[in-house]
Design an enzyme around this catalytic site. Sequence first.
Site, short mmCIF file in Angstrom:
data_model
loop_
_atom_site.label_atom_id
_atom_site.label_comp_id
_atom_site.label_asym_id
_atom_site.label_seq_id
_atom_site.Cartn_x
_atom_site.Cartn_y
_atom_site.Cartn_z
NE ARG A 1 -3.21 0.42 3.07
CZ ARG A 1 -2.71 0.66 4.23
NH1 ARG A 1 -1.96 1.34 4.54
NH2 ARG A 1 -2.75 -0.74 5.33
CE1 TYR B 1 -15.36 11.48 -15.69
CE2 TYR B 1 -15.37 10.88 -13.98
CZ TYR B 1 -15.38 10.97 -14.65
OH TYR B 1 -15.14 9.36 -15.33
CG ASP C 1 -9.12 15.78 -14.69
OD1 ASP C 1 -7.83 14.96 -15.14
OD2 ASP C 1 -9.16 15.48 -14.89
CE LYS D 1 -11.73 7.52 -18.53
NZ LYS D 1 -12.22 8.88 -17.96
#
Length: 404
Positions: free
Chosen positions: A58, A111, A183, A208
């Site tokens: 992690r 978004y 972004d 993407k």
Amino acid sequence: MNKKVHRDTLIIHEGHDPRDHQDSLAVPLYQTSTYVFPDAESGAARFAGEQTGNIYSRLTNPTVKVLEERITALEKGAGALAFGSGMAAVSAILVHATKAGDHVLCTRGIYGCTFGLLNILEDKYGITHDLIPMRNEDEIEKHVRPETSVIYVETPVNPTMEVADIRAAVNVARRHGLKVIVDNTFCSPYIQNPIELGADFVLHSATKYINGHGDVIAGLLIGADREEIEQIRMTVQKDYGGIISPFDAWLMIRGLKTLAVRMDRHTSNAEAVLAYLKTVPAVREVHYPLDADNPDVEIAKRQMNAGGGIFSFTLEGGLEEAQAFLDELKLIKLAVSLGDAESLIQHPATMTHSPIPEEERLAMGITDSMIRFSAGLEHPDDIIADLEAAFAALKKKTAAATTE
Ligand SMILES: *Cc1c(COP(=O)(O)O)cnc(C)c1O
């Protein structure tokens, strides 16, 4: 790696030295949750931050590390963190950069889930936001409040392709001591590098273009300050826990290798399809950042080195015509998401932007006749032939309806 080599070369090599991994050409997949300390003293030293070395996946993982180093170089940052989704990256940086009572300035049309997150932050912690156009410093400056802490920029804006001026946001932020987060999902680091323009953080839905093959959900956060990125790794990322899996990082490294050739083809395909759409009588408008008719084209030219693979267009008629047109397509797939090898098409008003109240949606320019297109990597003539057939079928349907 020698930073003097071209970006297209960094995309393939940065962060991986085969000598460190049994001479393996491909980056090995370290599918492990934890790591074995050589002795108790080393274990204690790693926890104390006095010895480098892995503790638990992690926090760090060698496969993930290659991805983080590679994206750091591509975005010209100082460090990066990989996440299990784009939204995990968005949440981590917003939680890091704000506190209860703060105010966030955002480009309008962000978004949908980022908008959702901002509303959660407002309801729970009183962190307010304004959604504004960001074409120049004045437009931004007049909305800054004493409690503003972040300017959050998404450009080009989905799906209207409105462009925000990153440098203007940076200039305003510097005057007021604010952080700028960009972004960069729609451009990928191949087309736009916000850190070079002065942004503090860049994030990606790596789902993407970075991955590019439609088979992974992941996010990346890149920072201009290495210490701050490492601080986020040991606080928000570690304790909220939205990390990427080693296998997904491995797929991402594999997908990323072809970014340069893919982005060139996505762009040239988008340009070919746009040129065709401009000849179609049923098409009212097209929206593309580097289109000469785009009112924001000068801003786009300053910060983007290509137009990218995404555009939107509007059809004559309304919802019924738009849906009838979409239903006629065969090669082009009706799906949300973008940046894949397959050309994808979707209807923002009833899909990605359907949660936005109609009045607000229309004010952003997202009408019922707007369609968003993500150009894939197919032969452009085949994409155009699919559109041609759909327009012909639509025309026949409309003619039949009017003679009834
Ligand atoms: C898809 C997307 C996101 C969210 O990313 P996920 O990987 O789906 O969590 C954020 N921003 C933009 C611009 C996106 O297109």
